[in-house]
Design a protein around this motif. Sequence first.
Motif, PDB file in Angstrom:
ATOM      1  N   GLN A   1      -6.158  -2.691  -2.261  1.00 25.63           N
ATOM      2  CA  GLN A   1      -5.923  -4.018  -1.738  1.00 25.63           C
ATOM      3  C   GLN A   1      -4.727  -3.974  -0.795  1.00 25.63           C
ATOM      4  OE1 GLN A   1      -5.275  -7.016  -4.671  1.00 25.63           O
ATOM      5  NE2 GLN A   1      -4.684  -8.532  -3.180  1.00 25.63           N
ATOM      6  N   ILE A   2      -4.889  -4.596   0.327  1.00 27.21           N
ATOM      7  CA  ILE A   2      -3.828  -4.659   1.331  1.00 27.21           C
ATOM      8  C   ILE A   2      -2.930  -5.854   1.033  1.00 27.21           C
ATOM      9  CG2 ILE A   2      -3.330  -4.895   3.786  1.00 27.21           C
ATOM     10  CD1 ILE A   2      -4.813  -2.444   3.570  1.00 27.21           C
ATOM     11  N   CYS A   3      -1.622  -5.628   1.100  1.00 28.74           N
ATOM     12  CA  CYS A   3      -0.662  -6.713   0.938  1.00 28.74           C
ATOM     13  C   CYS A   3       0.316  -6.639   2.105  1.00 28.74           C
ATOM     14  CB  CYS A   3       0.049  -6.611  -0.403  1.00 28.74           C
ATOM     15  SG  CYS A   3       0.924  -5.064  -0.624  1.00 28.74           S
ATOM     16  N   ARG A  15       1.648  -4.608   7.018  1.00 27.57           N
ATOM     17  CA  ARG A  15       0.547  -4.487   6.060  1.00 27.57           C
ATOM     18  C   ARG A  15       0.665  -3.148   5.348  1.00 27.57           C
ATOM     19  NH1 ARG A  15      -4.315  -5.880  10.033  1.00 27.57           N
ATOM     20  NH2 ARG A  15      -3.047  -4.541  11.334  1.00 27.57           N
ATOM     21  N   VAL A  17      -0.529  -0.667   1.588  1.00 30.33           N
ATOM     22  CA  VAL A  17      -1.265  -0.413   0.354  1.00 30.33           C
ATOM     23  C   VAL A  17      -0.254   0.119  -0.655  1.00 30.33           C
ATOM     24  CG1 VAL A  17      -3.070   0.968  -0.718  1.00 30.33           C
ATOM     25  CG2 VAL A  17      -3.377   0.126   1.598  1.00 30.33           C
ATOM     26  N   CYS A  32       4.853   2.287  -0.916  1.00 27.82           N
ATOM     27  CA  CYS A  32       3.772   1.672  -0.141  1.00 27.82           C
ATOM     28  C   CYS A  32       3.437   2.537   1.067  1.00 27.82           C
ATOM     29  CB  CYS A  32       4.188   0.292   0.354  1.00 27.82           C
ATOM     30  SG  CYS A  32       4.592  -0.860  -0.957  1.00 27.82           S
ATOM     31  N   VAL A  50       1.280 -11.690  -0.622  1.00 32.05           N
ATOM     32  CA  VAL A  50      -0.171 -11.652  -0.461  1.00 32.05           C
ATOM     33  C   VAL A  50      -0.473 -11.866   1.019  1.00 32.05           C
ATOM     34  CG1 VAL A  50      -2.332 -12.787  -1.060  1.00 32.05           C
ATOM     35  CG2 VAL A  50      -0.546 -12.516  -2.785  1.00 32.05           C
ATOM     36  N   GLU A  53      -5.615 -14.269   5.340  1.00 33.18           N
ATOM     37  CA  GLU A  53      -6.854 -13.754   5.934  1.00 33.18           C
ATOM     38  C   GLU A  53      -6.708 -13.525   7.440  1.00 33.18           C
ATOM     39  OE1 GLU A  53     -10.423 -12.085   5.975  1.00 33.18           O
ATOM     40  OE2 GLU A  53      -9.411 -12.779   4.163  1.00 33.18           O
ATOM     41  N   MET A  56      -5.108 -10.277   8.191  1.00 31.77           N
ATOM     42  CA  MET A  56      -5.948  -9.116   7.911  1.00 31.77           C
ATOM     43  C   MET A  56      -6.983  -8.861   9.002  1.00 31.77           C
ATOM     44  SD  MET A  56      -4.509  -8.029   5.343  1.00 31.77           S
ATOM     45  CE  MET A  56      -5.579  -6.632   5.235  1.00 31.77           C
TER      46      MET A  56
END
Length: 79
Positions: A1-3, A15, A17, A32, A50, A53, A56
């Motif tokens: 999941q990308i944060c 961004r 992982v 990370c 978080v 969208e 991302m």
Amino acid sequence: QICVVFSDELKCWCRAVIKSIMYCTDHYQTECFLVDYAKYVFVKSKDIRVALEAFMQIPYRAKKCRLYRTKPVTLSIDF
């Protein structure tokens, strides 16, 4: 999941992982992988968010790649 994490080194939100989590003296620290810079950094857990969208949807700037069918070479020096 990308944060999204704040990198102290780059002084910006990136961004990422999450690869691992460690407990330090007074906080959790995470290792990370920054997907846009292709580098590993350590970030405090309070600097992780978080990802929205819209954030991302931006294409990654760095790409993972492999060297296909390459052979290592040895440097030969004639003394």
